[in-house]
Scaffold this motif. Structure first.
Motif, PDB file in Angstrom:
ATOM      1  N   PRO A   1      -0.719 -17.977 -26.371  1.00 28.15           N
ATOM      2  CA  PRO A   1      -1.740 -17.449 -27.261  1.00 28.15           C
ATOM      3  C   PRO A   1      -1.151 -17.152 -28.644  1.00 28.15           C
ATOM      4  CG  PRO A   1      -1.122 -15.818 -25.595  1.00 28.15           C
ATOM      5  CD  PRO A   1      -0.505 -17.116 -25.196  1.00 28.15           C
ATOM      6  N   GLY A   2      -1.896 -17.517 -29.675  1.00 29.46           N
ATOM      7  CA  GLY A   2      -1.409 -17.327 -31.039  1.00 29.46           C
ATOM      8  C   GLY A   2      -0.729 -18.555 -31.596  1.00 29.46           C
ATOM      9  N   GLN A   3      -0.416 -19.503 -30.710  1.00 32.79           N
ATOM     10  CA  GLN A   3       0.298 -20.701 -31.142  1.00 32.79           C
ATOM     11  C   GLN A   3      -0.507 -21.939 -30.734  1.00 32.79           C
ATOM     12  OE1 GLN A   3       3.528 -20.267 -32.449  1.00 32.79           O
ATOM     13  NE2 GLN A   3       3.741 -18.103 -31.920  1.00 32.79           N
TER      14      GLN A   3
ATOM     15  N   PRO B   1       1.458 -14.903 -35.645  1.00 36.09           N
ATOM     16  CA  PRO B   1      -0.006 -14.943 -35.628  1.00 36.09           C
ATOM     17  C   PRO B   1      -0.525 -13.553 -35.243  1.00 36.09           C
ATOM     18  CG  PRO B   1       0.888 -15.865 -33.611  1.00 36.09           C
ATOM     19  CD  PRO B   1       2.059 -15.550 -34.483  1.00 36.09           C
ATOM     20  N   PRO B   2      -1.830 -13.294 -35.377  1.00 36.26           N
ATOM     21  CA  PRO B   2      -2.355 -12.027 -34.874  1.00 36.26           C
ATOM     22  C   PRO B   2      -1.930 -11.850 -33.416  1.00 36.26           C
ATOM     23  CG  PRO B   2      -4.048 -13.242 -36.048  1.00 36.26           C
ATOM     24  CD  PRO B   2      -2.861 -14.151 -35.962  1.00 36.26           C
ATOM     25  N   GLY B   3      -1.561 -10.638 -33.042  1.00 39.72           N
ATOM     26  CA  GLY B   3      -1.015 -10.416 -31.708  1.00 39.72           C
ATOM     27  C   GLY B   3      -2.066 -10.502 -30.612  1.00 39.72           C
ATOM     28  N   SER B   4      -1.604 -10.343 -29.369  1.00 40.42           N
ATOM     29  CA  SER B   4      -2.500 -10.463 -28.220  1.00 40.42           C
ATOM     30  C   SER B   4      -2.747  -9.111 -27.586  1.00 40.42           C
ATOM     31  CB  SER B   4      -1.895 -11.388 -27.171  1.00 40.42           C
ATOM     32  OG  SER B   4      -2.005 -12.718 -27.562  1.00 40.42           O
ATOM     33  N   GLU B   5      -3.999  -8.899 -27.158  1.00 43.29           N
ATOM     34  CA  GLU B   5      -4.294  -7.740 -26.320  1.00 43.29           C
ATOM     35  C   GLU B   5      -3.797  -8.009 -24.909  1.00 43.29           C
ATOM     36  OE1 GLU B   5      -8.407  -6.850 -26.404  1.00 43.29           O
ATOM     37  OE2 GLU B   5      -8.455  -6.656 -28.594  1.00 43.29           O
TER      38      GLU B   5
ATOM     39  N   ILE C   1      -2.528 -19.479 -34.737  1.00 45.68           N
ATOM     40  CA  ILE C   1      -3.974 -19.305 -34.686  1.00 45.68           C
ATOM     41  C   ILE C   1      -4.260 -17.877 -34.239  1.00 45.68           C
ATOM     42  CG2 ILE C   1      -4.061 -20.136 -32.294  1.00 45.68           C
ATOM     43  CD1 ILE C   1      -6.737 -21.459 -32.902  1.00 45.68           C
ATOM     44  N   ASP C   2      -5.400 -17.330 -34.650  1.00 44.15           N
ATOM     45  CA  ASP C   2      -5.789 -16.009 -34.144  1.00 44.15           C
ATOM     46  C   ASP C   2      -6.354 -16.176 -32.732  1.00 44.15           C
ATOM     47  OD1 ASP C   2      -6.965 -13.619 -33.502  1.00 44.15           O
ATOM     48  OD2 ASP C   2      -7.704 -13.229 -35.544  1.00 44.15           O
TER      49      ASP C   2
END
Lengths: 550, 155, 40
Positions: B117-119, A541-545, B43-44
């Motif tokens: 996050p992202g999942q 997924p889009p990465g995290s800051e 998920i974004d």
């Protein structure tokens, strides 16, 4: 006695180990009181900062530095004095490891790295914290290569011969460590450092977690195997018997190279991003790594029984009374082993796929590693410390020190029994780990946790206080043995390095063909990790800051 | 490499026990759907509020016997208005995070979900008993971690 | 592998009994937590 220069190196390692132990156990004491709501920290100090320091200093620094002290001494003793090159590289390794340690610790103290020792992204510490961790690992690698170099010199001079058991086991542990670290080095170097310094904007969280646990599980075997070395090689000598079976001991150790690495997903059973198939496959592999520990259990009892029967014991359990209970070098390690029985059994539960939902991230887990690394490993290291430091400094292990050593291990056992039992039960009731005091708005379930006699934070606090007392006694023993105990001038006062004889005549040579084991280990790693890791990268997924939530 | 006959007995006993453990968890997991929480949906993490089902968090009835509960976790709380669900019906929890890693753990149940996050983490659960259940975060997420909790009412 | 075995003739009944105790502890602890799992 081994060469002075090798002793000096080992003593420096031990010195750092016990400084870390001193600070780390103090942090532990503070925690149990905060969780009991009996202590309020000043505003400049945070519970999670203390928790990070406790974990890093005890689980990483104390263990690693002590392990290298033990390896340096044992390798020098079993295969000879270090050559000049090995010695130089060892010292470089020591200083790099220490530099990494100091850097990481400074970041924790500065409040720039309250991310716990698992440092899960996207919590973002100062980039220097990750640089410190990387230097720490690189330092241990340099020291590891020095020991491997020393071992290769011996092999070259003793062609066709199996190495002494201590050296064999040391090399096994080091191979395990080198492979394990590939995961953490990959994530720290290619994910965390560029991200924390702002060279990349985001991080692939699930990948970083999986690479961490690729390292995280064999890490516990890196702690455990040196304790097993003591159990296999040192305990029989104290008992007055030979190594029970040289070949089975070596087989058990190589099985750890194979099965302790491709199992990291069992720490990630309740998280998304890994399909059930891959989770379960790694659960099966995790169960394989239990087998060498079952072998070890048998060997230990066999040592006890053979020793007891040699001394005239009869009946089914008569040997038990004949064990050298008055020898603190033995009793300490015996207690360590006893704690590993529920410890290991708990580990099987943790890894049992959906059963993990009952215990994951609860206080049960905290209890679990206090009766695995916190006692079986740590108390074995204590049992080694008692004679290892006097052996290295050439001082006496006096009668009064021996009595104090008994007080120390008994208080540690009582403290740990209280604390870890409370933690196990509280965990089964649902109390979370890694959590400062909270009554969850007086929710009845949360209030229940504080109620029982054993199931309370009070028991944990009492246990923790006894443990701290014990830790301070140990620090006293360490300081005395390092600097103050009388010198052992007469031969009979000198402390020996107990190393049991091992009959290698029936041991097959292929056990020491490392390429077989490294090859199979990598094959298993590829089977267990290649597909799930590449899918994490390809379907990311889009990465995290980064977030600094403390 | 000769094993003493008692060591053989012990290892056979041990290995059979391990196989039995694995078979019990494996068979119940894969044939009766007793998997731990998980899921492969992504998920974004910066567009959680705009992405279904998290644009409308809370309880939604899917059919007569199934409800879905969408939860957004963030430091230090859950966006989950009015968590009321019936006992005896299958509740499908879907949870994601807007910032760091959290957990969504319902006390005294099998619901113990890591939230990454992202999942999107998914877990189906059927409450047997009505009552008010404590939900808490058991994965360290920052200074306020121990204040991250809420409640679900089962009627 | 060698036929002559250094372990023949060793009396290890106590060892077998001891490891079996360990085995029982493992099984009992596992079953207890499995029951808790089913009960939730």
């Amino acid at each position: 006695m081994i060469a002075l220069q090798d002793r000096k190196l080992a003593l420096w390692y031990i010195g750092v180990a016990y400084i870390a132990f001193l600070i780390g156990t103090l942090m532990g004491l503070l925690q149990v009181f905060i969780r009991n709501d009996k202590l309020q920290l000043p505003a400049w100090l945070d519970y999670y900062q203390i928790l990070t320091a406790h974990g890093v200093l005890l689980a990483l620094i104390y263990t690693t530095f002590f392990i290298f002290a033990f390896f340096v001494t044992g390798m020098s003793k079993s295969i000879g004095t270090f050559g000049p090159k090995v010695r130089l590289v060892s010292w470089i390794g020591f200083w790099v490891t220490l530099l990494g340690t100091v850097l990481a610790t400074a970041m924790i103290v500065a409040g720039e790295a309250s991310v716990l020792y698992t440092f899960y992204a996207p919590l973002m510490a100062s980039g220097w914290y990750y640089v410190g961790l990387a230097l720490f690992v690189v330092g241990t690698w340099i020291s590891s290569f020095a020991l491997i170099g020393h071992y290769r010199v011996w092999r070259k001079n003793n062609k066709g011969e199996l190495s002494p058991l201590f050296a064999f086991m040391t090399i096994t542990t080091i191979i395990l460590w080198l492979i394990a670290c590939l995961g953490v080095v990959a994530t720290v170097l290619f994910q965390y450092i560029p991200w924390a310094f702002g060279w990349t904007d985001t991080i692939n969280v699930e990948l970083s977690r999986s690479l961490f646990w690729f390292f995280g599980h064999p890490l516990v075997y890196f702690w455990l195997l040196p304790a097993y070395i003591a159990w296999y090689v040192i305990v029989p000598k104290i008992l007055g018997v030979k190594v029970f079976s040289d070949s089975l001991a070596r087989l058990a150790f190589v099985l750890f190279i194979l099965f302790s690495i491709p199992v990291g997903f069992h720490h990630q059973l309740t998280e998304p991003g890994i399909s059930n198939f891959w989770k379960f496959l790694q659960v099966v592999l995790t169960f394989m790594v239990i087998i060498p520990s079952l072998m070890t259990a048998f060997t230990m009892f066999a040592n006890f029984e053979i020793s007891g029967r040699k001394k005239g014991a009869t009946g089914l359990f008569g040997w038990f009374k004949k064990l050298p209970w008055k020898d603190v070098r033995f009793t300490s390690i015996f207690i360590a082993m006893a704690f590993f029985i529920p410890g290991g059994a708990g580990g099987i539960i943790n890894a049992s796929f959906q059963l993990n939902e009952v215990v994951h991230n609860t206080l049960w887990i905290v209890g679990h590693f206090h009766i695995t690394v916190g006692t079986p490993v740590a108390m074995t290291f204590m049992g080694l410390t008692f004679w290892l430091i006097p052996y290295l400094t050439g001082r006496k292990f006096t009668k009064s020190m021996q009595i104090l050593a008994f007080v120390q291990i008994i208080t540690w056992s009582i403290g740990m029994l209280l604390m870890s039992t409370a933690q196990h039960i509280l965990g089964l009731l649902g109390a979370p780990r890694r959590t400062a005091f909270s009554n969850y708005n007086n929710h009845p379930s949360a209030m229940e946790w504080f109620d029982g006699i054993l199931t309370s934070h009070v028991t944990m606090a009492v246990g923790g206080s006894i443990l701290f007392l014990s830790a301070m006694i140990l620090i006293y023993i360490v300081a005395m043995s390092m600097f103050l105990s009388p010198k052992a001038l007469k031969v009979e006062d000198q402390v020996e390095f107990p190393m049991a004889e091992s009959d290698k005549t029936h041991t097959p040579k292929w056990l020491e063909n490392w390429w077989i084991w490294i090859g199979i280990a990598f094959a298993l790693i590829i089977i267990a990790y290649a597909i799930p890791l590449s899918s994490m990268i390809m379907h990311a997924p889009p990465g995290s800051e980064g977030f600094k939530t403390w | 490499m000769h094993l003493h006959k008692f060591e053989k007995v012990w290892l056979i006993f041990g290995i059979i026990s391990l196989i039995v453990f694995l078979s019990i968890v494996g068979v119940t997991a894969f044939s009766h759907d007793h998997h731990p929480s998980g899921g492969m949906d992504t998920i974004d993490p910066e567009k959680v509020d705009q992405t279904a089902p998290f644009d409308n968090p809370g309880v939604t009835q899917i059919d007569d016997d199934t409800y879905q509960v969408a939860i957004v976790a963030m430091a230090f709380g859950y966006t989950a208005p009015e968590l009321r669900v019936p006992a005896g019906k299958e509740i499908i929890f879907k949870v994601t995070s807007k910032d760091v890693v959290h957990s969504f753990t319902i006390d005294d149940t099998k619901v113990n979900m890591m939230v990454v996050p992202g999942q999107i983490t998914t877990r189906a659960y059927t409450f047997e008993k009505p009552g008010k259940y404590l939900i808490l975060c058991n994965e360290y997420c920052g200074t306020g971690h121990h204040f991250m909790f809420t409640e679900i009412e089962v009627y | 592998m060698s036929k002559n075995n250094e372990h023949d003739g060793l009396d290890l009944r106590g060892t077998l009994a001891s490891v079996m105790v360990v085995g029982v502890i493992i099984v009992v602890m596992w079953v207890v937590v499995y029951m808790m799992y089913l009960g939730r």
